[in-house]
Scaffold this active site. Structure first.
Site, short mmCIF file in Angstrom:
data_model
loop_
_atom_site.label_atom_id
_atom_site.label_comp_id
_atom_site.label_asym_id
_atom_site.label_seq_id
_atom_site.Cartn_x
_atom_site.Cartn_y
_atom_site.Cartn_z
CE LYS A 73 -4.14 1.90 2.18
NZ LYS A 73 -3.78 3.31 2.27
CD GLU A 99 -1.88 6.08 -3.59
OE1 GLU A 99 -2.91 5.74 -4.21
OE2 GLU A 99 -1.91 6.52 -2.44
NE ARG A 114 -10.65 8.91 -2.44
CZ ARG A 114 -10.35 7.92 -1.59
NH1 ARG A 114 -9.14 7.48 -1.49
NH2 ARG A 114 -11.29 7.41 -0.84
CG PHE A 138 -2.72 -0.06 -7.73
CD1 PHE A 138 -4.08 0.02 -7.98
CD2 PHE A 138 -2.09 0.94 -7.00
CE1 PHE A 138 -4.81 1.10 -7.50
CE2 PHE A 138 -2.82 2.02 -6.52
CZ PHE A 138 -4.20 2.11 -6.77
NE ARG A 165 -16.03 3.62 1.34
CZ ARG A 165 -14.97 4.44 1.29
NH1 ARG A 165 -13.78 3.96 1.55
NH2 ARG A 165 -15.12 5.69 0.99
NE ARG A 179 -6.98 4.38 -7.00
CZ ARG A 179 -7.99 3.67 -6.50
NH1 ARG A 179 -8.45 3.92 -5.30
NH2 ARG A 179 -8.53 2.69 -7.21
#
Ligand code: AMP
Length: 602
Positions: A268, A322, A293, A362, A454, A273
């Protein structure tokens, strides 16, 4: 369609408590908006598109970062001018302080629309000259958004005055709310999705898919109406238009391994973002755009990311990742350093000398004409690797033979391990922390990419006690030396289910959907208090003595020792020993932590 029809429907929706009935109202409204334009030629955008956005309090599609850029004061001024010679902007503000809501204030005045004294003419065929139409409102707001440079604020006020001047009280109520992004009639994204399905007889989940790829409720409503299911299914991602980011829940290794056969484990990265869109024009010239984001265009602030894309990418792509700040040795710096660069508009070159950033990707949502949202994570990650690795290397290493060290060498590619062994996951976690990263993400290897969700497919595991991202809903003026500073900040969390859809990016959370969990006063220096006061003061909703109510706009990250049940706060919980860790300026209230998370953390 007349704006009065829209306002009538909005009033009916606002008065309606039952969700199903609200959907029915919105569905009728979309239907009527569609019919109102049959035979009206190729008007762009169609009224149904405009209405699908207005009903959610939006003027522009979610992917479009255009804003009206008009502050509350300019709106009060336009209202006052339209309300008559005796009304001043201060009167509007005073009434607002009494009434508490701009729509009610606007509706409390008489305008030209009531008296048939409209200052402007125009309108759709069939409507009276003086009847304001939805299209006219939209077109005027587009002009208003486009006004730039010196004198633009006056021009904005003039345009808005022209609209209010032709409004009835009810129309003014919804116009004022639309302009200030405070529609709040109880219509969320899910409502519009269901209403589009109902109005144009297409299944909700196909509407949902079309919404995810287009990120535009207007376009989806129009396509559903004009082209039906086939049209919806043919909608695809468009390079250059950001989609909502897939989000993560907090979670444990045990849960992840229980639910999935194996977990995809990634570091992480502690940054901000980004979604990168890279495309080529007919002449083969490439263009790169980078979005935050919240889908703001941050391209100009991040030249290193653009340079990386120009050097690396040979095909049109949409990548998710990121951006992290690094020191001279390439080691990651804390998140606060990225923020110094992230939304920077001026002196970018100078800021770049102070803080260097680099992207780590990612996920891959689109590559070379192919949408990958519905592919499993493992395939998307492999595709990501292919687009980031130069072609010579790809032929040398077969994915099956690849090990971590090969992957580590690919600049800009996030590491990914597949494992079902908790010890191995612990080792990866320790490695991530040692390398200066935040911890690990656990992902379901079979999961598709769900924009804006989410869900349980992505879980973040943070080291130490979990911190919380809380909305600041109140504060107190200090005493003595600190009398000019706000302090003792009231913290709230969202009263919602984490798996539920999030509120539209950039949108506010309704104060009634927030529950208090505590107050934080420690861990803040005087210098920081001054900064926080400057940040929060514009959001003061009301004041009584030293106590201040704040509009839910700002998110704080807080640490704490434990969570206890407590009658003191409306959530039923209290944070013990809360301490201020920082402002999450990259988060909207809709991204703050929820009551459900508090319950899970206990
Ligand atoms: P949080 O901001 O604490 O809700 O954590 C989720 C965020 O972690 C995402 O929105 C990303 O910005 C960030 N992140 C860092 N590394 C990864 C990763 N490997 N996969 C997904 N998200 C990541």
């Amino acid at each position: 369609m007349e704006f009065a029809t829209f306002a009538d429907r909005a009033a009916a929706i606002e008065a309606e408590p039952a969700d199903l009935e609200i959907v029915a109202h919105v569905s009728d409204l979309l239907d009527e908006a569609g019919d109102s334009e049959d035979g009206a030629g190729d008007a762009e955008p169609r009224t149904v598109e405009i209405v699908a956005r207005f009903v959610q309090g939006r003027v522009f599609p979610a992917w479009d970062s255009t804003t009206l850029d008009i502050g509350p004061n300019a709106c009060y001024e336009a209202l006052a001018r339209a309300a008559g010679t005796n009304v001043r902007s201060d009167d509007v503000e005073e009434r607002l302080a009494e009434v508490g809501e701009i729509g009610d204030v606007a509706a409390s005045y008489d305008f030209g629309g009531q008296q048939g004294l409209g200052a402007f003419t125009g309108g759709d065929a069939g409507a009276d000259d003086n009847d304001l139409t939805v299209r006219e409102v939209y077109e005027t707001l587009v002009d208003l958004a486009a006004a730039e440079g010196s004198g633009s604020q006056d021009r904005k006020v003039d345009l808005l005055f022209g609209l209010f001047n032709r409004c009835s009280s009810e129309e003014a109520r919804y116009l004022a709310r639309l302009v200030l992004s405070e529609m709040r009639i109880g219509v969320g994204e899910g409502t519009v999705r269901d209403a589009i399905g109902e109005a144009f007889d297409v299944p909700g989940e196909r509407v949902e898919r079309a919404l995810q790829v287009s990120n535009d409720y207007g376009q989806v409503a129009r396509v559903a109406r004009e082209e039906g299911l086939e049209g919806l299914d043919a909608m695809e991602l468009e390079v250059g238009r950001p989609v909502q980011a897939m989000l993560a829940q907090a979670g444990t290794v045990t849960d992840a391994l229980e639910e999935w056969d194996e977990a995809a484990v990634e570091w992480k990265y502690d940054g901000a973002r980004i979604q990168l869109h890279h495309e080529f024009d007919a002449a083969g010239e490439s263009e790169t755009r980078v979005f935050s984001r919240n889908m703001e265009d941050v391209t100009d602030a991040l030249p290193e990311v653009v340079e990386y894309a120009e050097e690396t990418l040979e095909e049109p792509t949409i990548l998710d990742g990121e951006v992290v700040a690094i020191d001279d040795d390439g080691n990651p710096l804390p998140f606060q350093e990225v923020l110094k660069r992230f939304r920077r508009k001026h002196d970018v070159a100078k800021a770049r000398e102070d803080v260097t950033v680099r992207p780590v990707f990612f996920d891959c949502l689109h590559a070379d004409g192919e949408d990958l949202l519905e592919e499993p994570l493992t395939i998307r990650h492999e595709r990501l690797r292919e687009v980031l690795i130069d072609s010579d290397t790809t032929t040398d290493i077969e994915p099956a033979e690849m090990d971590v060290d090969d992957e580590r060498d690919v600049e800009g590619l996030s590491l990914l391990w597949l494992t079902d062994d908790p010890d191995e996951i612990e080792a990866i976690d320790a490695d991530a922390l040692e390398s200066g990263h935040e911890g690990i993400m656990l992902k379901d290897p079979a999961s598709t990419y769900s924009p804006g969700r989410r869900g349980k497919h992505w879980r973040k595991r943070k080291p130490d006690v979990e911190t919380l991202d809380c909305v600041v809903t109140g504060a107190e003026w200090g005493e003595g030396r600190r009398a000019t500073f706000l302090g003792t900040f009231e913290l709230s969390v969202r009263d919602g289910d984490d798996s539920a859809e999030r509120s539209p990016a950039g949108s506010a959370v309704e104060p009634q959907n927030l529950e208090t969990v505590g107050k934080v006063a420690t861990g803040i220096t005087d210098e920081k208090l001054a900064e926080l006061t400057e940040l929060l003061e514009p959001h003061i909703a009301s004041e009584e003595g030293q106590e201040v109510d704040l509009e839910p706009e700002i998110v704080f990250e807080v640490g704490y020792e434990e969570i206890q049940t407590s009658p003191t706060y409306s959530s039923g919980y209290a944070l013990r020993f809360p301490r201020f860790l920082g402002v999450r300026s990259d988060k909207d209230p809709g991204d703050a932590d929820s009551l459900e998370r508090i319950e899970r953390l206990r």
